[in-house]
Design an enzyme around this catalytic site. Structure first.
Site: not given
Length: 612
Positions: A327, A410, A415
């Site tokens: 990462h 939606k 959201h």
């Protein structure tokens, strides 16, 4: 984000890098006010008043001085956080990277052209590798269009770290080595390392200026497999990359000391485009249950993946795929974008190679053989043992929720990402009787070398909504009103975080200045509510949206009593992976996922009922 690729691009991939604005420093008053707001759900009134007094003293005293020093740093540095974040979040950490830092994910190809199938491992790997090499070439020639959000150009620097990149362990601090160059910058390594049964092989993926075709790659992979079939397993040196960092650094130094040739092999692995792992495991996942692959990519055989490599492509014996990545060099967004490109290419060609079957004459892969002794063998055995003990303690579930997805959410003018985050808060609340301190990744790529800011979904508004949802007497209108308040607060905080107005990285900067200057640690950072609310990397829920594509992700929890939660949102489904430590009596990933399903249904029903 989709991959826009142009044959004759009007915009080059990295052309805007030097025109991006510097990372801003938020106002001290604003950050402290947001911090107080964020700790409120975790405090009694008495605890909150104590913390408010601590914050007030900090803001009027030492905090002011630290903030001025941070502003001074920002005046001479286009991204005041970049080096600090890399060191504090990744390079100075001493616990093992694998499981604790690395992330992975199953490849999405099994949803369409490549379901689990015996006898196709090498053929499919050659095709997948070819598409990955095409992506490398797109970056080399800068034909991948720069990413934008609402016509705002985003930083693309992390894409330089996908290929030819590796973390190297140090006794007190690791380093990242990156060999990638664009064509205009000069030559770039073009070899690939293949790992099989604890052994290493390397070959150049370019011949006479052209990327090897799938039939040519298949020839090389077949040679590697034949070399390993029926033979004893290799020494499994790669297992050392799963060790505690200082222990691995010392083992690496010893390995180099035995024979200088070992250093050359290490450098060959570090500079390679990427590592391909030919794994004998057969994780039979389906398009609804990705758990076997998710578990395998995160906790699989440590002798056939280089844990410090920016990209390990894992090929399983039943024709399924995954990845395991360090990462430190980049966020998951880079891998998601690359994997989605491969996914779309495979989908367009039905997973088949339709070009020439001609195989040009070229050298076979070279085996990289380490010189080892009993101490090295002992180090490898120790690494494998500690890794096995840790992996057996990790619970991972990864399912597709198929009742609805982005389209239905939606349609109700909500959201999708906020919808999932609040559903998770409700699921945790239902399971544990309280809200969980939560980290959601907010990207700050609008700024030069921007990576992430913390967005904290556990707000007072979310707490009130969860409480209201579990009140039998609460009316639909009351629940709806509470839901919308929680949504609005979440969306506001996310927008602020993405625009450089979050507070967690700001507080980290102030903390690091105090630490670097040897000052007494300010009370703000030792106050119980700081860690209880998630500060200092103590978030109970460590979450990340993998995007709106078919690509999934999986990672381990941030704390022992917490959960790791990755999710991606498609039009008609939501795929979520949830991890927990089995040794924690508080957590259970399977139960949390089932509670998430209940929450999702309740929320959509609430949104639908309110529309009637």
């Amino acid at each position: 984000m989709t991959n826009q690729v142009s044959e004759f691009p009007t915009e080059r991939t990295f052309q805007y890098q030097h025109s991006l604005p510097p990372l801003p420093v938020p106002s001290l008053e604003g950050s402290l006010a947001k911090y107080l707001d964020a700790v409120r759900p975790f405090a009694t009134e008495e605890e909150y008043q104590v913390t408010a007094a601590v914050v007030k003293r900090f803001g009027e005293g030492i905090g002011k001085d630290l903030h001025q020093k941070l502003l001074q740093r920002a005046r001479t540095c286009r991204n005041w956080l970049e080096e600090w974040w890399l060191d504090a979040a990744y390079l100075e950490m001493r616990y093992p990277s694998q499981l604790n830092v690395n992330f992975g994910g199953p490849a999405p190809y099994l949803e369409h052209c490549w379901p689990s199938t015996e006898g196709v491992q090498l053929q499919r790997t050659s095709i997948s590798m070819w598409h990955t090499l095409q992506y490398w070439d797109l970056l080399r020639t800068e034909r991948l269009d720069p990413h934008k959000a609402d016509n705002v150009v985003l930083d693309m620097d992390q894409f330089r770290m996908l290929f030819c990149t590796c973390k190297v362990p140090g006794v007190t601090k690791d380093t990242i080595i990156n060999y990638f160059k664009t064509e205009s910058e000069g030559p770039c390594p073009s070899h690939v390392v293949v790992m099989c049964k604890g052994r290493f092989f390397s070959f150049d993926a370019v011949c006479d200026g052209h990327i090897l075709t799938p039939p040519e790659l298949l020839r090389h992979l077949t040679h590697v497999k034949q070399c390993c079939e029926g033979e004893p397993a290799g020494d499994g040196i790669a297992a050392l990359t799963s060790e505690e960092r200082t222990r691995w650094a010392k083992a690496r130094e010893y390995l180099i000391g035995i024979d200088p040739a070992n250093k050359t092999i290490l450098e060959t692995i570090q500079s390679s485009l990427f590592v391909v792992s030919l794994d004998d495991a057969k994780p039979y996942a389906t398009a609804e249950n990705y758990t076997p692959v998710s578990l395998e990519v995160l906790t699989g055989d440590p002798t056939i993946r280089w844990g410090d490599k920016s990209y390990n492509s894992i090929s399983f014996a039943n024709g399924t795929f995954g990845s395991n990545c360090d990462h430190a060099p980049f966020e998951g967004m880079v891998l998601v974008t690359h994997c989605y490109y491969v996914d779309q290419q495979l989908k367009a060609t039905d997973g088949k190679w339709k070009g020439s079957e001609t195989v040009r004459p070229m050298p076979l892969p070279e085996e990289l053989v380490f010189t080892v002794d009993d101490r090295v063998r002992s180090d490898v055995a120790h690494a494998k043992q500690q890794y096995l003990e840790t992996t057996q303690n990790l619970q991972v579930v990864c399912y597709a929720f198929t009742s609805f997805g982005k389209a239905a959410i939606k349609h109700r003018k909500l959201h999708p990402d906020t919808f999932i985050q609040l559903a998770l808060q409700l699921a945790y609340y239902r399971q544990h009787g309280r809200l969980g301190s939560c980290y959601e990744t907010a990207m700050t790529r609008r700024f030069y070398h921007g990576r992430t800011e913390t967005m904290r979904p556990c707000t007072l508004e979310a707490q009130n909504w969860c409480h209201t949802m579990l009140l039998p007497a609460a009316s639909v209108s009351l629940r709806r009103k509470a839901l919308l308040l929680a949504f609005n607060k979440h969306n506001k905080l996310m927008a602020e975080a993405q625009n450089g107005k979050g507070f967690d990285r700001h507080l980290l900067g102030l903390y690091l200045i105090a630490k670097e200057e040897g000052l007494p640690m300010p009370d703000l950072f030792t106050d119980p509510l700081y860690s209880k609310s998630g500060g200092g990397g103590n978030f109970t829920l460590s979450t990340s949206l993998a995007g709106y594509t078919t690509v999934h992700g999986v990672g381990a929890p941030m704390v022992h009593h917490g959960y790791g939660f990755f999710y991606c949102i498609s039009d008609d489904r939501i795929v979520a992976s949830c991890s927990a430590w089995k040794s924690s009596p508080e957590t259970d990933a399977e139960t949390l996922f089932q509670n998430l399903v209940t929450s999702l249904h309740e929320m959509l029903h609430l949104a639908t009922t309110a529309q009637l």
